[in-house]
Write an enzyme that holds these catalytic residues in place. Structure first.
Site, PDB file in Angstrom:
ATOM      1  N   TYR A 179       0.821  -1.226   0.000  1.00 59.07           N
ATOM      2  CA  TYR A 179       0.000   0.000   0.000  1.00 59.07           C
ATOM      3  C   TYR A 179       0.853   1.273   0.000  1.00 59.07           C
ATOM      4  CZ  TYR A 179      -3.174  -3.672   1.392  1.00 59.07           C
ATOM      5  OH  TYR A 179      -3.848  -4.854   1.443  1.00 59.07           O
ATOM      6  N   ARG A 180       2.017   1.187  -0.571  1.00 59.38           N
ATOM      7  CA  ARG A 180       2.939   2.342  -0.651  1.00 59.38           C
ATOM      8  C   ARG A 180       3.317   2.912   0.708  1.00 59.38           C
ATOM      9  NH1 ARG A 180       3.372   3.518  -6.023  1.00 59.38           N
ATOM     10  NH2 ARG A 180       1.630   2.793  -7.270  1.00 59.38           N
ATOM     11  N   LEU A 181       3.179   2.100   1.752  1.00 55.27           N
ATOM     12  CA  LEU A 181       3.596   2.555   3.085  1.00 55.27           C
ATOM     13  C   LEU A 181       5.049   2.130   3.287  1.00 55.27           C
ATOM     14  CD1 LEU A 181       0.337   1.682   5.039  1.00 55.27           C
ATOM     15  CD2 LEU A 181       1.032   3.853   4.022  1.00 55.27           C
TER      16      LEU A 181
END
Ligand SMILES: Cc1cc2nc3c(=O)[nH]c(=O)nc-3n(C[C@H](O)[C@H](O)[C@H](O)COP(=O)(O)O)c2cc1C
Length: 201
Positions: A179-181
């Site tokens: 999640y692009r974290l």
């Protein structure tokens, strides 16, 4: 009463072990050119340039690469002895950026590395006037033939060939997460050693 949970170990402040571990992981995965890194330099006027080079040695003293000393990158590094390196390995989706000052390696160090290269790579270092215009397609094989005849057995290191060592003042690690974290952390060298700061991705 239960014992309080032990405090988590502090984040390691010296970035070198993680950088070496990531390089070793890339090698172990069989990635093509695991030691390839982008080298960004700037001219005396501040104009940026970037190109790939191969990391040949890394330890607490810095990161070493070799090149033609009459090339544009070498001219940049003489004019402004600082640079940034950037590795990208995928999989596993990791980037490492290393900024620092740059110094030439010693003649003894360059001689030792040069001597370890295959014969034709050593001849090639004589034959290539790196980044200068190629006057015609046969110019390079012609020069390879010329230097093969000149150096039949031992090939000395050309005076225009050597290495540079980047001494890191900051090292940033980026690791891909769902999640692009993504995880990012920057290590900066201070007067009392390294400081570590997590960053938003
Ligand atoms: C994967 C890869 C690795 C390279 N490794 C080196 C290297 O270690 N040293 C080098 O001088 N050029 C290397 N090159 C070529 C450079 O990217 C560049 O074309 C050349 O050094 C001229 O750069 P300059 O004109 O900016 O000085 C490599 C290129 C690639 C694609």
């Amino acid at each position: 009463m239960s014992e309080p949970a032990p405090a988590p170990p502090p984040a390691p402040r010296d970035p070198l072990p993680r950088l070496l571990a990531w390089l070793e992981d890339a090698r172990a995965r069989g990635l093509p050119e695991p030691s390839a890194m982008a080298l960004a330099t700037a001219s005396a006027e501040g104009s940026p340039s970037v190109r790939m080079v191969l990391l040949k040695h890394a330890d607490a003293a810095g990161l070493v690469f070799y090149t033609n000393l009459e090339s544009p990158k070498a001219a940049d590094l003489r004019a402004r002895p600082e640079a940034e390196l950037c590795f990208y390995w995928n999989p596993p989706g990791r980037q490492a950026r290393i900024h620092g000052s740059v110094t030439p390696v010693t003649d003894a160090e360059a001689d030792a590395y040069f001597a370890s290269r295959p014969y034709l790579s050593r001849v090639g270092a004589w034959a290539s006037a790196q980044s200068r215009p190629l006057p015609h397609p046969l110019a390079l094989p012609g020069r390879v033939a010329e230097f093969t005849l000149r150096f039949t057995t031992s090939v000395p290191r050309p005076p225009h060939w050597g290495g540079f060592r980047l001494v890191p003042d900051s090292v940033e690690f980026w690791e891909e997460k769902p999640y692009r974290l993504h995880e990012r952390v920057i290590h900066r060298r201070g007067p009392d050693g390294w400081n570590t700061t997590p960053l938003y991705p």
